[in-house]
Design a protein around this motif. Structure first.
Motif, PDB file in Angstrom:
ATOM      1  N   ALA A 106       0.852  -1.183   0.000  1.00 24.49           N
ATOM      2  CA  ALA A 106       0.000   0.000   0.000  1.00 24.49           C
ATOM      3  C   ALA A 106       0.888   1.234   0.000  1.00 24.49           C
ATOM      4  O   ALA A 106       2.011   1.203   0.501  1.00 24.49           O
ATOM      5  CB  ALA A 106      -0.917   0.008   1.216  1.00 24.49           C
ATOM      6  N   GLU A 107       0.371   2.301  -0.573  1.00 22.98           N
ATOM      7  CA  GLU A 107       1.133   3.551  -0.639  1.00 22.98           C
ATOM      8  C   GLU A 107       0.481   4.615   0.231  1.00 22.98           C
ATOM      9  O   GLU A 107      -0.735   4.762   0.252  1.00 22.98           O
ATOM     10  CB  GLU A 107       1.217   4.062  -2.083  1.00 22.98           C
ATOM     11  CG  GLU A 107       2.122   3.237  -2.973  1.00 22.98           C
ATOM     12  CD  GLU A 107       2.163   3.756  -4.396  1.00 22.98           C
ATOM     13  OE1 GLU A 107       1.390   4.696  -4.704  1.00 22.98           O
ATOM     14  OE2 GLU A 107       2.946   3.236  -5.202  1.00 22.98           O
ATOM     15  N   ILE A 108       1.327   5.344   0.955  1.00 22.75           N
ATOM     16  CA  ILE A 108       0.863   6.509   1.701  1.00 22.75           C
ATOM     17  C   ILE A 108       1.736   7.688   1.319  1.00 22.75           C
ATOM     18  O   ILE A 108       2.869   7.511   0.858  1.00 22.75           O
ATOM     19  CB  ILE A 108       0.905   6.277   3.223  1.00 22.75           C
ATOM     20  CG1 ILE A 108       2.335   6.028   3.685  1.00 22.75           C
ATOM     21  CG2 ILE A 108       0.011   5.123   3.625  1.00 22.75           C
ATOM     22  CD1 ILE A 108       2.466   5.957   5.189  1.00 22.75           C
ATOM     23  N   ILE A 109       1.205   8.888   1.493  1.00 26.13           N
ATOM     24  CA  ILE A 109       1.946  10.103   1.163  1.00 26.13           C
ATOM     25  C   ILE A 109       2.183  10.897   2.435  1.00 26.13           C
ATOM     26  O   ILE A 109       1.235  11.247   3.149  1.00 26.13           O
ATOM     27  CB  ILE A 109       1.189  10.954   0.136  1.00 26.13           C
ATOM     28  CG1 ILE A 109       0.988  10.162  -1.163  1.00 26.13           C
ATOM     29  CG2 ILE A 109       1.951  12.252  -0.149  1.00 26.13           C
ATOM     30  CD1 ILE A 109       0.179  10.900  -2.213  1.00 26.13           C
ATOM     31  N   ILE A 110       3.465  11.151   2.727  1.00 28.46           N
ATOM     32  CA  ILE A 110       3.847  11.950   3.891  1.00 28.46           C
ATOM     33  C   ILE A 110       4.783  13.050   3.429  1.00 28.46           C
ATOM     34  O   ILE A 110       5.867  12.781   2.906  1.00 28.46           O
ATOM     35  CB  ILE A 110       4.540  11.091   4.968  1.00 28.46           C
ATOM     36  CG1 ILE A 110       3.625   9.947   5.419  1.00 28.46           C
ATOM     37  CG2 ILE A 110       4.939  11.956   6.160  1.00 28.46           C
ATOM     38  CD1 ILE A 110       4.261   9.022   6.441  1.00 28.46           C
ATOM     39  N   GLN A 111       4.355  14.288   3.575  1.00 23.94           N
ATOM     40  CA  GLN A 111       5.171  15.445   3.194  1.00 23.94           C
ATOM     41  C   GLN A 111       5.678  15.305   1.757  1.00 23.94           C
ATOM     42  O   GLN A 111       6.862  15.474   1.460  1.00 23.94           O
ATOM     43  CB  GLN A 111       6.349  15.610   4.161  1.00 23.94           C
ATOM     44  CG  GLN A 111       5.920  15.885   5.582  1.00 23.94           C
ATOM     45  CD  GLN A 111       7.081  15.955   6.541  1.00 23.94           C
ATOM     46  OE1 GLN A 111       8.221  15.644   6.190  1.00 23.94           O
ATOM     47  NE2 GLN A 111       6.814  16.350   7.776  1.00 23.94           N
ATOM     48  N   ASN A 112       4.775  14.976   0.854  1.00 19.93           N
ATOM     49  CA  ASN A 112       5.053  14.836  -0.580  1.00 19.93           C
ATOM     50  C   ASN A 112       5.904  13.626  -0.932  1.00 19.93           C
ATOM     51  O   ASN A 112       6.239  13.425  -2.096  1.00 19.93           O
ATOM     52  CB  ASN A 112       5.724  16.101  -1.138  1.00 19.93           C
ATOM     53  CG  ASN A 112       4.822  17.315  -1.057  1.00 19.93           C
ATOM     54  OD1 ASN A 112       3.614  17.201  -1.264  1.00 19.93           O
ATOM     55  ND2 ASN A 112       5.397  18.474  -0.742  1.00 19.93           N
ATOM     56  N   ASP A 113       6.290  12.808   0.054  1.00 22.77           N
ATOM     57  CA  ASP A 113       7.022  11.571  -0.216  1.00 22.77           C
ATOM     58  C   ASP A 113       6.024  10.422  -0.333  1.00 22.77           C
ATOM     59  O   ASP A 113       5.174  10.228   0.539  1.00 22.77           O
ATOM     60  CB  ASP A 113       8.004  11.251   0.915  1.00 22.77           C
ATOM     61  CG  ASP A 113       9.197  12.180   0.919  1.00 22.77           C
ATOM     62  OD1 ASP A 113       9.547  12.680  -0.162  1.00 22.77           O
ATOM     63  OD2 ASP A 113       9.771  12.412   1.999  1.00 22.77           O
TER      64      ASP A 113
END
Length: 227
Positions: A177-184
């Motif tokens: 699964a993918e998550i986005i943290i501070q544009n990463d």
């Protein structure tokens, strides 16, 4: 002085490595001027390589015979040169410096100037050699950072975050699964918390993690859009 400049910028491999090493020197000069110095407490890469990988990695995990997740090839490669045990930019600077020195020595030893632009191909074996040398060169560096209390990159806290499935999982099957943290964009190894099927593209909530953080438990996120 003219001789020194000629060696630094001729042939082409010398010029490339001199430029790369010079950029690192400029970086550290700006760092010192800004008052940060060789910060022993900060990290330059904000990735937890035990349970997460940046999206650009083609294969996030391998499964062994028991179906358990193993570290990705990129994780193993970075661990080999001790990235995470010392700041990323320190490792990169050392890599450039060692590669630069080997390139200069090679140009004098093998008369690379006689090969014109083709001499640039010498950088391929030089980078490979430098990579293996870095394993040993970084050992005293990591010991130094351990003595001053450096604990590596700060890992993200993933529990409670919303992500998007990049594979279909069911039962004991592992997926990602993918998550986005501070544009990463960060990819996690995940498993369904109750064994129910979660399909590719579904929005999921990270609800738990294994003790070693090799993978995380998720459930389908229920909201107004998919209720």
């Amino acid at each position: 002085m003219t001789e020194v400049i000629n060696i630094l910028f001729h042939p082409l491999p010398n010029a490339i490595m001199t430029l790369l090493t010079g950029l690192s020197l400029v970086y550290w000069l700006f760092t010192m001027l800004l008052g940060d110095g060789f910060d022993f407490g900060d990290a330059d890469v904000d990735v937890d390589f035990e349970g997460a990988d940046i999206q650009d990695v083609e294969s996030d995990t391998d499964l062994n015979a028991e179906g358990e997740a193993e570290p990705s090839f990129l994780s193993k490669a970075m661990d080999f040169i001790n990235i995470g045990k010392a700041p990323f930019m320190v490792i990169v600077t050392l890599f450039k410096f060692i590669g630069w020195m080997i390139t200069i020595a090679s140009s004098l030893l093998f008369q690379l100037g006689n090969y014109g632009w083709k001499s640039v191909f010498i950088l391929i074996p030089i980078f490979v050699l430098t990579y293996f040398l870095m394993h040993y060169v970084t050992i005293p560096v990591t010991k130094l950072y351990q003595k001053v209390g450096y604990t590596g990159e700060e890992a993200h806290e993933f529990l409670g975050r919303i992500g998007t499935m990049r594979s279909t999982i069911k039962g004991e099957k592992l997926g990602s699964a993918e998550i986005i943290i501070q544009n990463d964009v960060i990819r996690l190894n995940v498993k369904s918390v109750d064994g129910k099927e979660i399909q590719y593209g579904d929005e999921v909530l990270i609800v738990n993690e294994t003790q070693d953080k090799k993978y995380y438990y998720v459930q389908k996120n229920i909201n107004l859009n998919n209720f």
